[in-house]
Write a protein that holds these residues in place. Structure first.
Motif, PDB file in Angstrom:
ATOM      1  N   SER A  52       0.831  -1.205   0.000  1.00 50.22           N
ATOM      2  CA  SER A  52       0.000   0.000   0.000  1.00 50.22           C
ATOM      3  C   SER A  52       0.862   1.251   0.000  1.00 50.22           C
ATOM      4  O   SER A  52       0.545   2.244  -0.672  1.00 50.22           O
ATOM      5  N   PHE A  53       1.976   1.201   0.748  1.00 43.65           N
ATOM      6  CA  PHE A  53       2.882   2.350   0.791  1.00 43.65           C
ATOM      7  C   PHE A  53       3.498   2.604  -0.576  1.00 43.65           C
ATOM      8  O   PHE A  53       3.616   3.756  -1.022  1.00 43.65           O
ATOM      9  N   ILE A  54       3.900   1.535  -1.267  1.00 47.80           N
ATOM     10  CA  ILE A  54       4.509   1.687  -2.589  1.00 47.80           C
ATOM     11  C   ILE A  54       3.494   2.246  -3.581  1.00 47.80           C
ATOM     12  O   ILE A  54       3.822   3.110  -4.411  1.00 47.80           O
ATOM     13  N   LEU A  55       2.250   1.765  -3.505  1.00 43.74           N
ATOM     14  CA  LEU A  55       1.220   2.259  -4.418  1.00 43.74           C
ATOM     15  C   LEU A  55       0.983   3.760  -4.218  1.00 43.74           C
ATOM     16  O   LEU A  55       0.711   4.489  -5.184  1.00 43.74           O
ATOM     17  N   LYS A  56       1.091   4.215  -2.985  1.00 47.17           N
ATOM     18  CA  LYS A  56       0.892   5.643  -2.710  1.00 47.17           C
ATOM     19  C   LYS A  56       2.145   6.461  -3.009  1.00 47.17           C
ATOM     20  O   LYS A  56       2.063   7.675  -3.206  1.00 47.17           O
ATOM     21  N   ASN A  57       3.292   5.802  -3.002  1.00 43.53           N
ATOM     22  CA  ASN A  57       4.574   6.493  -3.239  1.00 43.53           C
ATOM     23  C   ASN A  57       5.296   5.843  -4.416  1.00 43.53           C
ATOM     24  O   ASN A  57       6.471   5.466  -4.323  1.00 43.53           O
ATOM     25  N   ALA A  58       4.561   5.685  -5.508  1.00 45.42           N
ATOM     26  CA  ALA A  58       5.110   4.999  -6.684  1.00 45.42           C
ATOM     27  C   ALA A  58       6.219   5.820  -7.321  1.00 45.42           C
ATOM     28  O   ALA A  58       6.256   7.050  -7.174  1.00 45.42           O
ATOM     29  N   PRO A  59       7.169   5.149  -8.017  1.00 46.93           N
ATOM     30  CA  PRO A  59       8.212   5.880  -8.752  1.00 46.93           C
ATOM     31  C   PRO A  59       7.566   6.835  -9.744  1.00 46.93           C
ATOM     32  O   PRO A  59       6.507   6.550 -10.299  1.00 46.93           O
ATOM     33  N   LYS A  60       8.203   7.973  -9.954  1.00 48.06           N
ATOM     34  CA  LYS A  60       7.637   8.980 -10.851  1.00 48.06           C
ATOM     35  C   LYS A  60       7.494   8.432 -12.261  1.00 48.06           C
ATOM     36  O   LYS A  60       8.376   7.768 -12.781  1.00 48.06           O
ATOM     37  N   LYS A  61       6.358   8.743 -12.872  1.00 49.63           N
ATOM     38  CA  LYS A  61       6.124   8.288 -14.238  1.00 49.63           C
ATOM     39  C   LYS A  61       7.082   9.006 -15.175  1.00 49.63           C
ATOM     40  O   LYS A  61       7.354  10.189 -15.019  1.00 49.63           O
ATOM     41  N   GLY A  62       7.517   8.270 -16.167  1.00 47.49           N
ATOM     42  CA  GLY A  62       8.414   8.849 -17.150  1.00 47.49           C
ATOM     43  C   GLY A  62       9.881   8.753 -16.769  1.00 47.49           C
ATOM     44  O   GLY A  62      10.751   9.045 -17.554  1.00 47.49           O
ATOM     45  N   LYS A  63      10.147   8.370 -15.533  1.00 46.80           N
ATOM     46  CA  LYS A  63      11.540   8.225 -15.117  1.00 46.80           C
ATOM     47  C   LYS A  63      12.114   6.937 -15.677  1.00 46.80           C
ATOM     48  O   LYS A  63      11.558   5.867 -15.497  1.00 46.80           O
ATOM     49  N   LYS A  64      13.229   7.062 -16.394  1.00 44.46           N
ATOM     50  CA  LYS A  64      13.796   5.911 -17.082  1.00 44.46           C
ATOM     51  C   LYS A  64      15.033   5.428 -16.364  1.00 44.46           C
ATOM     52  O   LYS A  64      15.758   6.206 -15.762  1.00 44.46           O
ATOM     53  N   ASP A  65      15.281   4.129 -16.457  1.00 48.57           N
ATOM     54  CA  ASP A  65      16.487   3.584 -15.872  1.00 48.57           C
ATOM     55  C   ASP A  65      17.675   3.886 -16.783  1.00 48.57           C
ATOM     56  O   ASP A  65      17.524   4.327 -17.912  1.00 48.57           O
ATOM     57  N   LYS A  66      18.889   3.636 -16.282  1.00 49.97           N
ATOM     58  CA  LYS A  66      20.096   4.006 -17.013  1.00 49.97           C
ATOM     59  C   LYS A  66      20.185   3.327 -18.370  1.00 49.97           C
ATOM     60  O   LYS A  66      20.592   3.928 -19.366  1.00 49.97           O
ATOM     61  N   SER A  67      19.820   2.045 -18.432  1.00 49.12           N
ATOM     62  CA  SER A  67      19.925   1.318 -19.695  1.00 49.12           C
ATOM     63  C   SER A  67      18.977   1.891 -20.746  1.00 49.12           C
ATOM     64  O   SER A  67      19.317   1.991 -21.927  1.00 49.12           O
ATOM     65  N   THR A  68      17.772   2.315 -20.315  1.00 45.12           N
ATOM     66  CA  THR A  68      16.815   2.901 -21.242  1.00 45.12           C
ATOM     67  C   THR A  68      17.322   4.244 -21.747  1.00 45.12           C
ATOM     68  O   THR A  68      17.233   4.553 -22.942  1.00 45.12           O
ATOM     69  N   LYS A  69      17.875   5.059 -20.840  1.00 41.26           N
ATOM     70  CA  LYS A  69      18.410   6.351 -21.252  1.00 41.26           C
ATOM     71  C   LYS A  69      19.547   6.177 -22.244  1.00 41.26           C
ATOM     72  O   LYS A  69      19.659   6.910 -23.226  1.00 41.26           O
ATOM     73  N   LYS A  70      20.403   5.182 -21.984  1.00 40.60           N
ATOM     74  CA  LYS A  70      21.534   4.923 -22.871  1.00 40.60           C
ATOM     75  C   LYS A  70      21.039   4.509 -24.257  1.00 40.60           C
ATOM     76  O   LYS A  70      21.582   4.955 -25.274  1.00 40.60           O
ATOM     77  N   ALA A  71      20.008   3.662 -24.293  1.00 40.67           N
ATOM     78  CA  ALA A  71      19.448   3.221 -25.572  1.00 40.67           C
ATOM     79  C   ALA A  71      18.839   4.399 -26.329  1.00 40.67           C
ATOM     80  O   ALA A  71      18.969   4.499 -27.555  1.00 40.67           O
ATOM     81  N   ASP A  72      18.175   5.297 -25.613  1.00 43.49           N
ATOM     82  CA  ASP A  72      17.573   6.472 -26.243  1.00 43.49           C
ATOM     83  C   ASP A  72      18.644   7.367 -26.854  1.00 43.49           C
ATOM     84  O   ASP A  72      18.492   7.868 -27.977  1.00 43.49           O
ATOM     85  N   ARG A  73      19.731   7.576 -26.126  1.00 42.83           N
ATOM     86  CA  ARG A  73      20.810   8.408 -26.653  1.00 42.83           C
ATOM     87  C   ARG A  73      21.428   7.795 -27.894  1.00 42.83           C
ATOM     88  O   ARG A  73      21.720   8.490 -28.868  1.00 42.83           O
ATOM     89  N   LYS A  74      21.604   6.474 -27.872  1.00 42.72           N
ATOM     90  CA  LYS A  74      22.173   5.787 -29.027  1.00 42.72           C
ATOM     91  C   LYS A  74      21.254   5.908 -30.235  1.00 42.72           C
ATOM     92  O   LYS A  74      21.706   6.124 -31.359  1.00 42.72           O
TER      93      LYS A  74
END
Length: 429
Positions: free
Chosen positions: A138-160
């Motif tokens: 319940s705590f995680i559902l109320k404090n979910a990671p921000k939408k649109g935030k990408k992990d390092k591998s995704t950011k690296k793929a986007d830059r490439k």
């Protein structure tokens, strides 16, 4: 600070996923007694989870109040709680909210979708659900990671992808200049139908060709069938394609078939090699009594005698607390298996760093005495040693341990500089 396997049920010392052991400090007295978890932020980073999730989990399990957003990085649980007890509770958090439910790998990213806590595994690709019945859910559902935030591998793929698009002409004009949003080569201009090109230009000719191509029948349309393309991605097919490559191209690819798990207990060739050295040492009454010829023959039987990861295993398995005295008699074997390859040399230093920093932390102050015979016996050249000592790395150990080991090596690095200066003075004379 000692490291432990993220999955403590895995006893393999070569297990790649490590975290710091929890460190706690009890403060106050009576009703004001509290426990401060000194390194919770580091542990949470290594688990790729917010520290607030971990501290809240402890609070639920212990029935104690916690602070979930301290400005001074002091993570506190009310009451007195030993670090060993908290470490056991952390195992439960990892099991429920970190490990992939399919492959049991901790390399997961947490997200919330339609009221479910999703663990997206970057190792096996599976998306599984975390235990939503726990109060932390319940705590995680109320404090979910921000939408649109990408992990390092995704950011690296986007830059490439952006770089590739620019190379293909989507981001540069014919002179290599970057297009503005209104240029003919930009996506925005195409969306607005504002091409702004003159008659006879290359862009106009391209559009005419594309327009005419629309009326041409495709092969699939002519046959009345959908053509489906596929590539065989089975292990056998990948290995076959790798073997068919020219030798010079093979050396540029990261094709590490030796890292695949073997059938006997999920161990790979490097695990078997390290275990074999340990068993031989126990049988013969010490690692120094295991002969070089036997070691090389075992590596050859496993097909890893020339692999760059093998020196890492040697550095971690071939010595004990007397390593400074054991280097010289092992020099012929080490030079044969490390050779002139800088990749092999760095791998050996990485294994040495793990041996000293994690397996035998009491040897950290003696790292200079260990590096000296490695240099004197020409096992690792001066330039590689200097580069290693100049900057910490988290490739083989955590960054804090790496800094500690290399800080202890400063005496050797100073000696190396002075020895070089003395040689130059002698040459001048």
């Amino acid at each position: 600070m000692a490291n432990v396997n993220i999955r403590r049920d895995v006893t393999d010392p070569f297990y790649r996923y490590k975290m710091e052991r929890l460190q706690s400090k009890i403060e106050g007295k009576g009703n004001g007694i509290k426990t401060v978890i000194v390194n919770l932020s580091n542990v949470a980073d290594q688990l790729d989870r917010p520290a607030s999730y971990v501290i809240k989990y402890f609070g639920f399990e212990l029935g104690a109040q916690t602070n979930i957003d301290p400005k001074d990085d002091r993570w506190i649980i009310n009451g007195a709680h030993e670090a060993t007890k908290l470490q056991d509770y952390l195992d439960g958090f990892i099991q429920k909210f970190v490990l992939c439910k399919d492959c049991k790998n901790p390399e997961t990213v947490v997200s919330v979708k339609e009221g479910d806590i999703i663990l997206d595994c970057k190792a096996c690709g599976m998306r599984t659900k975390a235990d939503g019945r726990h109060k932390l859910g319940s705590f995680i559902l109320k404090n979910a990671p921000k939408k649109g935030k990408k992990d390092k591998s995704t950011k690296k793929a986007d830059r490439k992808a952006r770089r590739e698009a620019e190379k293909n002409g989507n981001g540069e004009d014919e002179n290599g200049n970057e297009n503005s949003p209104g240029d003919s080569g930009s996506d925005q201009a195409e969306e607005n139908n504002d091409y702004g090109v003159e008659a006879g230009s290359d862009d106009e000719l391209t559009r005419k060709i594309n327009s005419g191509a629309k009326d041409l029948p495709t092969d699939s349309a002519a046959d009345g069938k959908d053509v489906q393309w596929s590539v065989d991605m089975s292990d056998e097919a990948i290995k076959a394609r790798a073997k068919a490559l020219p030798e010079d191209l093979k050396s540029t690819l990261v094709i590490d078939e030796d890292a695949e798990e073997a059938e006997n207990g999920g161990k790979n060739a490097y695990d078997e090699f390290g275990d074999w050295i340990d068993e031989e040492a126990k049988t013969k009454g010490g690692v120094s009594k295991v002969e070089d010829v036997e070691i090389y023959k075992k590596a050859k039987d496993l097909g890893i005698e020339s692999k760059h990861r093998t020196p890492t295993v040697l550095a971690m398995s071939l010595f004990d607390d007397n390593i400074a005295k054991q280097i010289e008699p092992r020099a012929p074997l080490l030079k044969k298996m490390i050779g002139d390859s800088e990749k092999h040399q760095k791998a050996f230093l990485g294994g040495l760093e793990r041996f000293v920093g994690e397996l035998h932390p009491n040897l950290t102050p003696a790292i200079s005495a260990i590096l000296l015979p490695i240099f004197q016996e020409d096992i690792i050249p001066e330039d590689v040693l200097k580069a290693w000592g100049a900057k910490a790395s988290k490739k083989y150990v955590d960054l804090q341990t790496s800094r500690k080991v290399r800080k202890s090596a400063e005496k050797f690095m100073e000696w190396l500089e002075n020895a070089e200066s003395d040689e130059e003075d002698d040459d001048d004379e």
